[in-house]
Write a protein that holds these residues in place. Sequence first.
Motif, PDB file in Angstrom:
ATOM      1  N   ASP A  76     -26.760  21.636 -22.504  1.00  0.00           N
ATOM      2  CA  ASP A  76     -26.028  22.306 -23.594  1.00  0.00           C
ATOM      3  C   ASP A  76     -26.545  23.700 -23.913  1.00  0.00           C
ATOM      4  N   ILE A 116     -23.840  26.183 -25.004  1.00  0.00           N
ATOM      5  CA  ILE A 116     -23.238  25.816 -26.289  1.00  0.00           C
ATOM      6  C   ILE A 116     -24.229  26.032 -27.421  1.00  0.00           C
ATOM      7  N   LYS A 169     -18.869  15.532 -25.703  1.00  0.00           N
ATOM      8  CA  LYS A 169     -18.281  16.407 -26.712  1.00  0.00           C
ATOM      9  C   LYS A 169     -17.279  17.386 -26.112  1.00  0.00           C
ATOM     10  N   ARG A 170     -17.337  17.553 -24.788  1.00  0.00           N
ATOM     11  CA  ARG A 170     -16.418  18.467 -24.121  1.00  0.00           C
ATOM     12  C   ARG A 170     -15.063  17.822 -23.823  1.00  0.00           C
ATOM     13  N   VAL A 212     -15.613  22.026 -29.244  1.00  0.00           N
ATOM     14  CA  VAL A 212     -16.210  20.750 -28.859  1.00  0.00           C
ATOM     15  C   VAL A 212     -15.891  19.716 -29.932  1.00  0.00           C
TER      16      VAL A 212
END
Length: 321
Positions: free
Chosen positions: A92, A95, A157-158, A221
């Motif tokens: 991540d 992000i 979460k994607r 997300v």
Amino acid sequence: MTPTEGAPAPLPDAVEDPLLFRLAPKSWAPYLQLARLDRPIGWQLLLLPCWQSSALASASAGAAPRWADFALFFVGAIAMRGAGSTYNDIVDRDIDARVERTRARPIPAGRVSTKAAAAFLALQCLVGLCALLSFNGFAIALGFASLAIVAAYPFMKRVTFWPQATLGAAFAWGALMGWAAAFGALAPAPVLLYAGAICWIIGYDTIYALQDVKDDAVIGVGSTARLFGDRVVEAVGAFYAAAVLLAGGALYAAGVGGFAALGLCAYGAHLGWQVVQLKKGGGAQAPGALALSLFRSNRDAGAHLALGLIAEAASRALAGG
């Protein structure tokens, strides 16, 4: 932490001035942050289902708590929480650089390279492996099976608004492991405990995710906090109610009551208190400080159930089963 020259930037949800950071060399600080050792709530919440399950197994058998297993789960929880967090930060890193709460983490902040983080990940996995290999063959195989869920979690979460469900499946795994370490098999009781722990984790991680709703929406997300929106109080309440009912089913299936039932009542009362506080605090608009405080309070909620089960196992052992 009070920033000093050469000290790491304190992360928003870290505990204040952790002792380990004061004792360790400053060069270790970014790695301690990667392992989330400035946020012990993570390994504590990973550990509690392990202890609950182990104590449930002992109480069911009329045996004393398996303290050696408790110690191994303690070591394993710290190591594997750190490993999972390091892996998550590697995946991540782009992000995290775009989210206010996470942009100061060691990798996006440039204090640890991806290569160094990967080496640190391998070291933590080795410690966790040593703890796991101390159990029976069935528990070892079961422990390895959890890695597929752990590996998938950062990507959820994607593609879904339900990453909290994947986290729940991973973090609740200890509810199976404690029983497996005792009996070398599974049964309805630990499966029910596992299902209840998943509901518990979805509830408390939804509260935690309220801190990032705005940034998550901008980045695109998903989270259950975004999904539930203004119905977040009702949703968390429903998951917490399911957690208590399923944990009660686990106690019934294992044939235990007494202190365990008292622990279950305390667990349910604490979860109910959280829902009330979340509603008073504005639900989906709850301040980040409240969301973090309620999330952290789950250490106490889970400890109530664990201590009830430990007391029940100890009392049954003293009474001769």
